[in-house]
Scaffold this motif. Structure first.
Motif, PDB file in Angstrom:
ATOM      1  N   HIS A 199      39.243  75.306  13.970  1.00  0.00           N
ATOM      2  CA  HIS A 199      40.468  74.700  13.460  1.00  0.00           C
ATOM      3  C   HIS A 199      40.285  73.844  12.204  1.00  0.00           C
ATOM      4  CE1 HIS A 199      42.624  76.066  16.966  1.00  0.00           C
ATOM      5  NE2 HIS A 199      41.774  75.474  17.767  1.00  0.00           N
ATOM      6  N   GLY A 200      39.077  73.721  11.691  1.00  0.00           N
ATOM      7  CA  GLY A 200      38.861  72.940  10.472  1.00  0.00           C
ATOM      8  C   GLY A 200      38.612  71.465  10.744  1.00  0.00           C
ATOM      9  N   LEU A 201      38.618  70.689   9.673  1.00  0.00           N
ATOM     10  CA  LEU A 201      38.380  69.245   9.767  1.00  0.00           C
ATOM     11  C   LEU A 201      39.536  68.549  10.479  1.00  0.00           C
ATOM     12  CD1 LEU A 201      37.100  68.619   6.134  1.00  0.00           C
ATOM     13  CD2 LEU A 201      35.697  68.631   8.202  1.00  0.00           C
ATOM     14  N   ALA A 202      39.232  67.422  11.094  1.00  0.00           N
ATOM     15  CA  ALA A 202      40.266  66.646  11.780  1.00  0.00           C
ATOM     16  C   ALA A 202      41.351  66.186  10.819  1.00  0.00           C
ATOM     17  CB  ALA A 202      39.638  65.445  12.479  1.00  0.00           C
ATOM     18  N   SER A 203      40.990  65.905   9.589  1.00  0.00           N
ATOM     19  CA  SER A 203      41.977  65.437   8.609  1.00  0.00           C
ATOM     20  C   SER A 203      43.071  66.473   8.369  1.00  0.00           C
ATOM     21  CB  SER A 203      41.296  65.082   7.288  1.00  0.00           C
ATOM     22  OG  SER A 203      40.526  66.165   6.803  1.00  0.00           O
ATOM     23  N   GLY A 262      43.801  68.317   2.644  1.00  0.00           N
ATOM     24  CA  GLY A 262      43.683  67.015   2.016  1.00  0.00           C
ATOM     25  C   GLY A 262      42.472  66.922   1.119  1.00  0.00           C
ATOM     26  N   ALA A 263      42.060  65.685   0.842  1.00  0.00           N
ATOM     27  CA  ALA A 263      40.993  65.437  -0.126  1.00  0.00           C
ATOM     28  C   ALA A 263      39.644  65.984   0.312  1.00  0.00           C
ATOM     29  CB  ALA A 263      40.890  63.934  -0.375  1.00  0.00           C
ATOM     30  N   SER A 264      39.445  66.219   1.605  1.00  0.00           N
ATOM     31  CA  SER A 264      38.151  66.716   2.079  1.00  0.00           C
ATOM     32  C   SER A 264      37.801  68.062   1.481  1.00  0.00           C
ATOM     33  CB  SER A 264      38.153  66.837   3.607  1.00  0.00           C
ATOM     34  OG  SER A 264      38.317  65.594   4.210  1.00  0.00           O
ATOM     35  N   ARG A 296      43.997  61.972   3.798  1.00  0.00           N
ATOM     36  CA  ARG A 296      43.412  62.995   4.669  1.00  0.00           C
ATOM     37  C   ARG A 296      42.066  63.455   4.121  1.00  0.00           C
ATOM     38  NH1 ARG A 296      46.557  67.680   5.078  1.00  0.00           N
ATOM     39  NH2 ARG A 296      47.247  67.208   2.975  1.00  0.00           N
ATOM     40  N   GLY A 297      41.070  62.611   4.337  1.00  0.00           N
ATOM     41  CA  GLY A 297      39.716  62.954   3.926  1.00  0.00           C
ATOM     42  C   GLY A 297      39.146  62.044   2.868  1.00  0.00           C
ATOM     43  N   GLY A 298      39.991  61.245   2.206  1.00  0.00           N
ATOM     44  CA  GLY A 298      39.505  60.360   1.154  1.00  0.00           C
ATOM     45  C   GLY A 298      39.160  58.970   1.629  1.00  0.00           C
ATOM     46  N   GLY A 299      39.281  58.725   2.931  1.00  0.00           N
ATOM     47  CA  GLY A 299      38.976  57.406   3.467  1.00  0.00           C
ATOM     48  C   GLY A 299      40.189  56.485   3.442  1.00  0.00           C
ATOM     49  N   GLY A 300      39.979  55.242   3.801  1.00  0.00           N
ATOM     50  CA  GLY A 300      41.081  54.293   3.930  1.00  0.00           C
ATOM     51  C   GLY A 300      41.227  53.357   2.767  1.00  0.00           C
TER      52      GLY A 300
END
Length: 436
Positions: free
Chosen positions: A147-151, A348-350, A182-186
């Motif tokens: 299913h891919g990354l959690a993001s 997302g960014a990931s 979504r993947g770039g952090g907080g």
């Protein structure tokens, strides 16, 4: 207004360096990471988060959020550390296959709520890890090949912006911020809740098989054979273990999204390796996902390093299985591929993870062992230099590394533009800042 004055404006606790409990509240899960923060705020709810952000904006201060501190980098000197552990609601909307989680919820809570309904979130291997930090950083786990990354499972994000105003971010309402989070952090907003897609998992088969060290070559060869043709539903992780004070061993950890009979057919190669010390394979309830690859549940001093590998083979195998492991306690290789290589147009960014394998090296970070641990990690990476891709998912960065190691030049430039536009006064600090 001073940080001491904020106590009256918040329902949660505010701890300063002279207060009882400050040291414990400021401690990261990884005990080798020091966090010299100016204050710790334990938010009681989203309103507390907004009030704190408004204070920090006026005072010219920076806030770093940590539900658990699993991903702490130590880059927090003089900051306000925001603990969001009390924002731990988990609400499953089974008919929509969506779960709403507060910023402090942990993956074990999600799987315990979703599993009995035949659903699962895209968690990692450890139930104690916080959902928010893991997901904002990408998130690579047992279900990633399918299913891919959690993001990529994020459907909506509740935030507090740099002015202290609450908001809700979706692909339609704010595509730029939605992409970055979504993947770039907080680094772009303070997240107070996430809504995540859940996935049907009627049956899951998994477990760990353990052999003595002298079976390492056979186990490695079986790992290569199985993962070369593995369907996306199957993930297999190879481990060399050297537990302190115990004999070295080798294991395969595995998870298959499907019926046990099919999994056993795919893994028949393992039954040809004699001398297994233990074998926990069987049907695994989603709520017990963390039992497949047991990891420490209490804070521990460790040093980890992760690299993505462009491939494996006989030459790499000789380096990975024949050399002594000490002072490391674990060398792990995960098979990737599948959906990780195809993030889709709405990713997302990931972005994509093209590399087929992930290498993880973990050792103890005790003062008398830290230098030797890092030296051994560097030695293994140098041995595999030709197969090291040079980048890694944000969620797997380690102290001393930077966000630049996770993104292509174009993605990093875009993230930096969003950071400057959304947080020009640097109110927020992620574990690995995009401007760092």
């Amino acid at each position: 207004m001073t940080i001491n004055d904020v106590r009256g404006a918040l329902k949660g606790r505010v701890l300063l360096p002279d207060d009882d409990g400050f040291e414990q509240a400021a401690t990261a899960w990884n005990l080798t990471v020091r966090q010299p923060v100016a204050a710790v705020v334990e938010a009681a709810d989203a309103d507390d988060v907004a009030a704190l952000v408004r204070y920090a904006r006026r005072a010219g201060l920076t806030v770093a959020a940590q539900p658990t501190g699993h991903g702490a980098s130590g880059d927090v000197e003089g900051l306000i550390l925001l603990r969001t552990g009390l924002l731990n609601e988990v609400v499953v909307r089974a008919e929509e296959r969506v779960v709403r989680v507060g910023a402090g919820a942990r993956w074990g809570q999600v799987q315990a709520a979703a599993g009995p309904l035949g659903l699962a979130g895209l968690s990692g291997s450890a139930p104690g890890v916080g959902v928010t930090g893991y997901t904002l950083g990408g998130g690579v786990g047992w279900f990633s090949r399918k299913h891919g990354l959690a993001s990529g499972s994020v459907r909506a994000i509740d935030i507090v912006d740099a002015d202290g105003e609450p908001g809700r971010v979706t692909a339609e309402s704010d595509p730029e911020l939605f992409w970055a989070l979504r993947g770039g952090g907080g680094d772009f907003a303070m997240v107070t809740a996430l809504e995540l897609e859940l996935y049907p998992v009627p049956t899951m088969y998994g477990g760990r098989v353990v052999w003595p060290e002298h079976r390492t070559r056979e186990v490695y060869d079986a790992f290569l054979e199985i993962t070369a043709e593995a369907p996306r539903e199957l993930s297999v992780w190879f481990n060399r273990f050297q537990p302190p004070g115990a004999p070295p061993m080798v294991t395969l950890d595995l998870a298959y999204l499907g019926e046990a009979a099919r999994a056993q057919d795919l893994l028949v190669r393992l039954d040809k390796i004699e001398g297994a010390i233990s074998d926990s394979r069987g049907v695994v309830p989603i709520a017990d996902l963390g039992a497949i690859s047991p990891e420490p549940t209490d804070p521990t001093p460790s040093i980890s390093r992760v690299e993505l590998l462009t491939g494996l083979g006989a030459d790499a195998g000789e380096l990975l299985v024949s050399k002594p492991l000490e002072p490391l306690i674990n060398l792990q290789i995960r098979n990737l591929g599948g959906a990780l290589t195809e993030p889709g147009l709405g990713a997302g960014a990931s972005g994509a993870v093209a590399e087929p394998y992930l290498l993880s090296l973990v050792g103890l970070g005790l003062p008398h062992m830290a230098d030797a641990t890092r030296a051994k990690q560097a030695e293994v990476v140098a041995d595999l230099e030709a197969r090291i891709s040079g980048r890694k998912p944000y969620t797997l960065l380690s102290p001393g590394e930077t966000a630049a190691e996770s993104f292509s030049g174009g993605a990093l430039a875009r993230l930096r533009e969003i950071k400057r536009a959304r947080d020009p006064h640097d109110v927020f600090r992620a574990n690995y800042p995009v401007l760092g």
